[in-house]
Design a protein around this motif. Sequence first.
Motif, PDB file in Angstrom:
ATOM      1  N   GLU A 127      40.431  50.978  38.424  1.00  0.00           N
ATOM      2  CA  GLU A 127      41.232  50.839  37.333  1.00  0.00           C
ATOM      3  C   GLU A 127      42.324  49.813  37.896  1.00  0.00           C
ATOM      4  O   GLU A 127      42.601  49.007  37.267  1.00  0.00           O
ATOM      5  CB  GLU A 127      41.817  52.072  37.019  1.00  0.00           C
ATOM      6  CG  GLU A 127      40.890  52.921  36.147  1.00  0.00           C
ATOM      7  CD  GLU A 127      41.132  54.291  35.707  1.00  0.00           C
ATOM      8  OE1 GLU A 127      42.156  54.574  36.371  1.00  0.00           O
ATOM      9  OE2 GLU A 127      40.764  54.840  35.018  1.00  0.00           O
ATOM     10  N   LYS A 128      42.906  50.054  39.075  1.00  0.00           N
ATOM     11  CA  LYS A 128      44.127  49.117  39.343  1.00  0.00           C
ATOM     12  C   LYS A 128      43.622  47.888  39.670  1.00  0.00           C
ATOM     13  O   LYS A 128      44.448  46.831  39.648  1.00  0.00           O
ATOM     14  CB  LYS A 128      44.291  49.656  40.920  1.00  0.00           C
ATOM     15  CG  LYS A 128      45.390  50.707  41.075  1.00  0.00           C
ATOM     16  CD  LYS A 128      45.865  50.905  42.361  1.00  0.00           C
ATOM     17  CE  LYS A 128      46.378  52.113  42.567  1.00  0.00           C
ATOM     18  NZ  LYS A 128      46.245  52.847  43.906  1.00  0.00           N
ATOM     19  N   GLY A 130      41.405  46.230  37.908  1.00  0.00           N
ATOM     20  CA  GLY A 130      41.037  45.641  36.570  1.00  0.00           C
ATOM     21  C   GLY A 130      39.503  45.807  36.228  1.00  0.00           C
ATOM     22  O   GLY A 130      39.192  45.126  35.229  1.00  0.00           O
ATOM     23  N   GLN A 146      33.540  40.097  39.672  1.00  0.00           N
ATOM     24  CA  GLN A 146      33.768  41.662  39.407  1.00  0.00           C
ATOM     25  C   GLN A 146      33.029  42.133  40.582  1.00  0.00           C
ATOM     26  O   GLN A 146      33.635  43.343  40.976  1.00  0.00           O
ATOM     27  CB  GLN A 146      33.070  41.800  38.116  1.00  0.00           C
ATOM     28  CG  GLN A 146      33.759  41.243  36.979  1.00  0.00           C
ATOM     29  CD  GLN A 146      33.215  41.571  35.663  1.00  0.00           C
ATOM     30  OE1 GLN A 146      32.040  41.342  35.591  1.00  0.00           O
ATOM     31  NE2 GLN A 146      33.988  41.755  34.418  1.00  0.00           N
ATOM     32  N   ARG A 149      35.561  42.323  43.413  1.00  0.00           N
ATOM     33  CA  ARG A 149      36.464  43.113  43.135  1.00  0.00           C
ATOM     34  C   ARG A 149      36.133  44.719  43.603  1.00  0.00           C
ATOM     35  O   ARG A 149      36.762  45.539  44.161  1.00  0.00           O
ATOM     36  CB  ARG A 149      37.028  43.117  41.697  1.00  0.00           C
ATOM     37  CG  ARG A 149      38.191  42.062  41.894  1.00  0.00           C
ATOM     38  CD  ARG A 149      38.029  41.088  40.587  1.00  0.00           C
ATOM     39  NE  ARG A 149      38.461  42.282  39.373  1.00  0.00           N
ATOM     40  CZ  ARG A 149      38.328  41.734  38.182  1.00  0.00           C
ATOM     41  NH1 ARG A 149      37.526  40.330  38.120  1.00  0.00           N
ATOM     42  NH2 ARG A 149      38.873  42.158  36.959  1.00  0.00           N
ATOM     43  N   ILE A 179      41.671  35.120  41.744  1.00  0.00           N
ATOM     44  CA  ILE A 179      42.049  36.739  41.419  1.00  0.00           C
ATOM     45  C   ILE A 179      41.842  37.556  42.699  1.00  0.00           C
ATOM     46  O   ILE A 179      42.639  38.262  43.310  1.00  0.00           O
ATOM     47  CB  ILE A 179      40.945  37.092  40.275  1.00  0.00           C
ATOM     48  CG1 ILE A 179      41.194  36.515  38.966  1.00  0.00           C
ATOM     49  CG2 ILE A 179      41.078  38.529  40.334  1.00  0.00           C
ATOM     50  CD1 ILE A 179      40.256  36.753  37.926  1.00  0.00           C
TER      51      ILE A 179
END
Length: 224
Positions: A127-128, A130, A146, A149, A179
């Motif tokens: 969640e943190k 994104g 993604q 991440r 990002i």
Amino acid sequence: MIEAKNIWKIYGSGEAKTIALKNINLKIEEGEFVMIIGPSGCGKSTLLNILALLDVPTKGEVYYKGRRTSTMSENERAIFRRKVGGFIFQQFHLIKTLTALENVELPMILDEKDKHYRKKRAKELLEKIGLGDRLNYYPHQLSGGQQQRVAIARALANNPRIIFADEPTGNLDSKSGAIVMNILKELNEKGITIVMVTHEQELLKYASKIIKLRDGELIEIIEK
Ligand code: ADP
Ligand code: ADP
């Protein structure tokens, strides 16, 4: 925090011998954002793997908090890799048959955390970063940015003191790369030491210390 003294790495022997690192000396202090830069084949990944205790030098010694790592048992090295260090790679290295959430849970399973804690922490980390709406997606259902991440969330699972990152933006477009770099910057501002390999000059602005390699030799250390 980490000190490398007179590190040599030699692969193969005879005609097939490659001297990947020649007498490297450096120190990494807690809280630094260190970048190891240089052209392809100059020894960056080899150096990172040795600093992260994923590989051993042919000669020389790596100290972690003053302790000679060559005297650590295989079990102690495994604990270092699982709890002290978090790892991020260019190719993400996620497990294809596990969801994002399960990939992040994995290091906590190895660390014998209970199921409830694991699920809760994995969810919070995603969640943190994104990805709260992608918990049950498999890697192939996620973009490169993604997936990286998810790999960062996985690296953070056991609260590491140091993140070791090998070309973490190497497979990403510039937007996804930015990002990822901003996430690493934020983690560093929260006190996590970052040691990252890159060959991209434009990423050097994120570093507090730059270690330049050329043909296995350390040619310059720049502190900002
Ligand atoms: P970089 O990360 O800067 O591209 P590497 O650390 O991957 O450089 O490689 C440094 C040198 O060591 C290169 O010449 C490479 O071919 C060689 N090398 C790396 N890993 C191995 C290996 N496992 N066996 C033999 N040679 C290797
Ligand atoms: P990021 O900024 O994280 O790299 P992108 O902008 O590349 O994300 O992706 C935008 C959207 O497209 C995302 O919501 C993602 O789910 C979807 N997407 C991108 N690549 C793929 C793919 N190969 N398979 C499925 N969905 C994808």
